[in-house]
Structures are given as structure tokens and as C-alpha cells.
Write an enzyme that holds these catalytic residues in place. Structure first.
Site, PDB file in Angstrom:
ATOM      1  N   SER A  61       0.794  -1.239   0.000  1.00  0.00           N
ATOM      2  CA  SER A  61       0.000   0.000   0.000  1.00  0.00           C
ATOM      3  C   SER A  61       0.823   1.284   0.000  1.00  0.00           C
ATOM      4  O   SER A  61       0.275   2.352  -0.243  1.00  0.00           O
ATOM      5  CB  SER A  61      -0.952   0.021   1.185  1.00  0.00           C
ATOM      6  OG  SER A  61      -2.126  -0.673   0.840  1.00  0.00           O
ATOM      7  N   LYS A  64       0.506   3.373  -2.993  1.00  0.00           N
ATOM      8  CA  LYS A  64      -0.658   4.246  -3.206  1.00  0.00           C
ATOM      9  C   LYS A  64      -0.269   5.721  -3.154  1.00  0.00           C
ATOM     10  O   LYS A  64      -0.893   6.568  -3.793  1.00  0.00           O
ATOM     11  CB  LYS A  64      -1.741   3.946  -2.155  1.00  0.00           C
ATOM     12  CG  LYS A  64      -2.363   2.570  -2.345  1.00  0.00           C
ATOM     13  CD  LYS A  64      -3.250   2.162  -1.186  1.00  0.00           C
ATOM     14  CE  LYS A  64      -3.875   0.789  -1.469  1.00  0.00           C
ATOM     15  NZ  LYS A  64      -4.439   0.147  -0.300  1.00  0.00           N
ATOM     16  N   TYR A 188      -2.428  -2.373 -10.690  1.00  0.00           N
ATOM     17  CA  TYR A 188      -2.481  -2.241  -9.228  1.00  0.00           C
ATOM     18  C   TYR A 188      -1.668  -3.357  -8.544  1.00  0.00           C
ATOM     19  O   TYR A 188      -0.864  -3.095  -7.647  1.00  0.00           O
ATOM     20  CB  TYR A 188      -3.944  -2.246  -8.762  1.00  0.00           C
ATOM     21  CG  TYR A 188      -4.070  -2.256  -7.264  1.00  0.00           C
ATOM     22  CD1 TYR A 188      -3.843  -1.097  -6.520  1.00  0.00           C
ATOM     23  CD2 TYR A 188      -4.386  -3.425  -6.581  1.00  0.00           C
ATOM     24  CE1 TYR A 188      -3.930  -1.116  -5.132  1.00  0.00           C
ATOM     25  CE2 TYR A 188      -4.477  -3.445  -5.199  1.00  0.00           C
ATOM     26  CZ  TYR A 188      -4.251  -2.295  -4.479  1.00  0.00           C
ATOM     27  OH  TYR A 188      -4.329  -2.316  -3.106  1.00  0.00           O
ATOM     28  N   TYR A 239      -4.221   2.996   7.731  1.00  0.00           N
ATOM     29  CA  TYR A 239      -5.500   2.267   7.730  1.00  0.00           C
ATOM     30  C   TYR A 239      -6.448   2.870   8.779  1.00  0.00           C
ATOM     31  O   TYR A 239      -6.401   4.070   9.036  1.00  0.00           O
ATOM     32  CB  TYR A 239      -5.269   0.766   7.996  1.00  0.00           C
ATOM     33  CG  TYR A 239      -4.253   0.121   7.076  1.00  0.00           C
ATOM     34  CD1 TYR A 239      -4.453   0.097   5.698  1.00  0.00           C
ATOM     35  CD2 TYR A 239      -3.105  -0.454   7.582  1.00  0.00           C
ATOM     36  CE1 TYR A 239      -3.524  -0.512   4.855  1.00  0.00           C
ATOM     37  CE2 TYR A 239      -2.184  -1.072   6.738  1.00  0.00           C
ATOM     38  CZ  TYR A 239      -2.403  -1.088   5.383  1.00  0.00           C
ATOM     39  OH  TYR A 239      -1.498  -1.681   4.556  1.00  0.00           O
ATOM     40  N   VAL A 257       0.898  -3.992   3.743  1.00  0.00           N
ATOM     41  CA  VAL A 257       0.746  -5.294   4.402  1.00  0.00           C
ATOM     42  C   VAL A 257       2.005  -6.165   4.371  1.00  0.00           C
ATOM     43  O   VAL A 257       2.057  -7.212   5.000  1.00  0.00           O
ATOM     44  CB  VAL A 257      -0.444  -6.123   3.844  1.00  0.00           C
ATOM     45  CG1 VAL A 257      -1.772  -5.529   4.258  1.00  0.00           C
ATOM     46  CG2 VAL A 257      -0.354  -6.289   2.345  1.00  0.00           C
TER      47      VAL A 257
HETATM   48  N1  GLU Z   1      -1.700  -5.502  -2.393  1.00  0.00           N
HETATM   49  C1  GLU Z   1      -2.387  -5.341  -1.159  1.00  0.00           C
HETATM   50  C2  GLU Z   1      -3.899  -5.466  -1.353  1.00  0.00           C
HETATM   51  O1  GLU Z   1      -4.417  -4.826  -2.185  1.00  0.00           O
HETATM   52  C3  GLU Z   1      -2.044  -4.035  -0.572  1.00  0.00           C
HETATM   53  C4  GLU Z   1      -2.777  -3.812   0.708  1.00  0.00           C
HETATM   54  C5  GLU Z   1      -1.986  -3.050   1.693  1.00  0.00           C
HETATM   55  O2  GLU Z   1      -0.767  -3.045   1.724  1.00  0.00           O
HETATM   56  O3  GLU Z   1      -2.668  -2.405   2.503  1.00  0.00           O
HETATM   57  O4  GLU Z   1      -4.554  -6.176  -0.674  1.00  0.00           O
END
Ligand code: GLU
Length: 303
Positions: A61, A64, A188, A239, A257
Site C-alpha cells: 500500500s 498508493k 495495481y 489504515y 501489508v
Molecule cells: N496488495 C495489497 C492489497 O491490495 C495491498 C494492501 C496493503 O498493503 O494495505 O490487498
């Protein structure tokens, strides 16, 4: 600084066993649970590393933040925020709940999966490879590391098991928010699999801390955009624990994650952390505690 960092890492490593390594992406299970490392890169040019700082991880994430920057460069604020909102959700990162409950299927912010998928759909490029290359180029420029690339294994692992993200993607397609859904998801999953070390993350954080200038002094991101993404990092970067993190640590940060955390202390330093054991909200359990200790010790809170 190095000795202190080392001491705090060893203190917090013990907490890692209380967390769990993400297992919904099978490839992420492979890292030892008590891995913990960090690198600090300061505006004075010092780079200090300790613990398992050279262990590689995927951005997950944290990517992002990079795609949001690129979408803002490509389209400007007004267009981007027509498609994705600016409000924290208080829900888990991959939740579909608010998307369905609201009148328009506009994801609440770019740091949750639905929002990030919409943002990825806005990256300009001829095809998926081209778009991914632009995302990786920005990471290369921010970190000063020309060798940044992505992990095919982690990408394939998530692509094979990312059913929830597919559900989000198809929901967004049904509502006309994105079109080319399989290609968008493909991008993504690849961006999430970009491989970095703590040093790369620290330098990305430092670039934001320096309002878009990298270690070489090159302005790689417009200043206004860095202000905007740092604000998102504070309100939604950790989060549904972003509020608690703001109170206890008080630094713009984004987690992933894989156990990655990229933190940016304005005008002072970037901090990159790896700690794959996660707490319930999906943040590195030991990494958060480590940042809390460092923030207290060095008075890093921006508030
Ligand atoms: N590739 C992970 C997903 O989309 C990233 C989530 C994350 O790191 O929060 O579930």
C-alpha cells in the site's frame, strides 16, 4: 543515532511475535516474523540504518502514495478528486461496505484499495507496462535508486488470489467509475509488488519531507502535491488506526501489508521501516512501536 536506533529495534523486536504475517498474499508468508529494521535519511544528508534494514520487501500500500502523486501530476487536483474523495473511512483498507452504502460509488479516499484502484486507472501510459514503468521511475527519482523494479512472484501471487480487489474493481466498473478493469487491476497488483529496502523508503519519505526535492536537490514533485499527499498520510495512511497513530506518533506515514512503513518528518527526515508481523489493522506491530519510541526520543511529532 545509530546506536539508539539499534537499541529501539532490539527492544521492539520482541513485540513482533504478537502479530501475524499477512497470508492472504501467499508470497508474503515467506519472511521471518521477527524481522525488524529501519533506516533514517536526514535533510543533512545522513543515512543511518539498523536491524534487518537490508531485507527487501514489496511496497504494497505504500505504492498508493506514489500513484496518487503521479495521477495528480497527470490530471491535476480537480480531476483526481472528482473520482476519489478526501475523507478517512474508519473501515479496513479493503472494505467494500462504504462503497455500496453511499449514493455515488466514489471511494472515500486514495489510500484505501478502492480509491487506489481508481487512482491507478488514471495513470497515463500506452499500456500496463508503460504505466508501471512511470510509477517505478518516480520511485527511482524519489529514492535515488535507479535499480528499483518489481517482484514477479509477489505480483503473480496476488494476481492469483486477489479476489477481494477484483470484486472492488468490478463493482467500480459496474458503476462506470473505471472501464478497463482487468488492466487496471493488473497495474495495481504490479505496483504493490515494487521491491524496496528501508533505505529506499527512507529516501522517498525524505523527498516528501523536503517538499519534493530528492537527495540530489532535484525537484521531482511539485511542492503543492507533496503537501497534499502528506496530509492524506496523516488522515488515512495507517489504515483505520490513522487517528491513534497521529496521536501517539504524529508523523505523516503510510504502511503496507508487507510490513513496510514510509514516514516523512517535514524538513527533518524520512524513515523507512520493515516489520512484517502485523497488528489487527494491518500495520507493522513492532514498526509502529518503534516509530512511537523514535518520535518521543527525537520529538518528531508535527503537532
Ligand atoms: N496488495 C495489497 C492489497 O491490495 C495491498 C494492501 C496493503 O498493503 O494495505 O490487498
Amino acid at each position: 543515532m545509530r546506536q539508539l536506533l539499534e537499541e529501539y529495534i532490539e527492544k521492539n523486536r520482541a513485540i513482533a511475535v504478537q502479530g501475524d504475517v499477512a497470508d492472504y498474499i501467499p508470497e508474503l508468508r515467506k519472511v521471518p516474523i521477527n524481522t525488524l529494521g529501519a533506516t533514517v535519511a536526514t535533510t543533512e544528508g545522513d543515512v543511518v540504518a539498523a536491524g534487518d534494514c537490508s531485507t527487501e520487501m514489496t511496497m504494497q500500500s505504500v505504492s498508493k502514495v506514489i500513484t496518487l502523486i503521479l495521477a495528480l501530476i497527470d490530471h491535476g487536483e480537480d480531476t483526481v478528486f472528482e473520482h476519489v474523495g478526501m475523507e478517512p473511512t474508519g473501515d479496513p483498507f479493503n472494505s467494500i461496505y462504504k462503497l455500496e452504502m453511499r449514493r455515488e460509488a466514489k471511494p472515500l479516499n486514495p489510500m484505501i484499495n478502492a480509491g487506489a484502484i481508481v487512482v491507478s486507472s488514471m495513470i497515463i501510459g500506452r499500456n500496463v507496462e508503460d504505466r508501471l514503468e512511470r510509477i517505478m521511475d518516480l520511485v527511482r527519482e524519489m529514492s535515488g535508486n535507479p535499480d528499483i523494479s518489481y517482484s514477479r512472484e509477489v505480483y503473480e501471487s496476488e494476481s492469483a488470489t486477489g479476489h477481494r480487489n477484483r470484486a472492488l474493481g468490478y463493482f467500480l466498473k459496474e458503476h462506470g467509475v473505471i472501464e478497463d478493469v482487468e488492466n487496471v487491476l493488473d497495474l495495481y497488483f504490479r505496483q504493490c509488488a515494487i521491491v524496496v529496502t528501508c533505505e529506499d523508503l527512507a529516501k522517498v519519505g525524505l523527498c516528501l519531507a523536503r517538499d519534493g526535492r530528492n537527495m540530489d536537490g532535484k525537484q521531482v514533485i511539485p511542492r503543492d502535491i507533496t503537501r497534499l499527499v502528506k496530509t492524506f498520510m496523516v488522515t488515512c495512511g495507517m489504515y483505520d488506526a490513522s487517528g491513534e497513530f497521529a496521536i501517539r506518533v504524529g508523523i505523516p506515514a503510510k504502511s503496507g501489508v508487507s510490513g513496510a512503513i514510509m514516514a516523512s518528518v517535514p524538513n527533518r527526515m524520512g524513515i523507512g521501516v520493515i516489520g512484517p508481523a502485523l497488528n489487527k489493522q494491518g500495520n507493522s506491530i513492532a514498526g509502529v512501536k518503534l516509530l512511537q519510541d523514535l518520535a518521543r526520543e527525537w520529538r518528531l511529532s508535527i503537532f
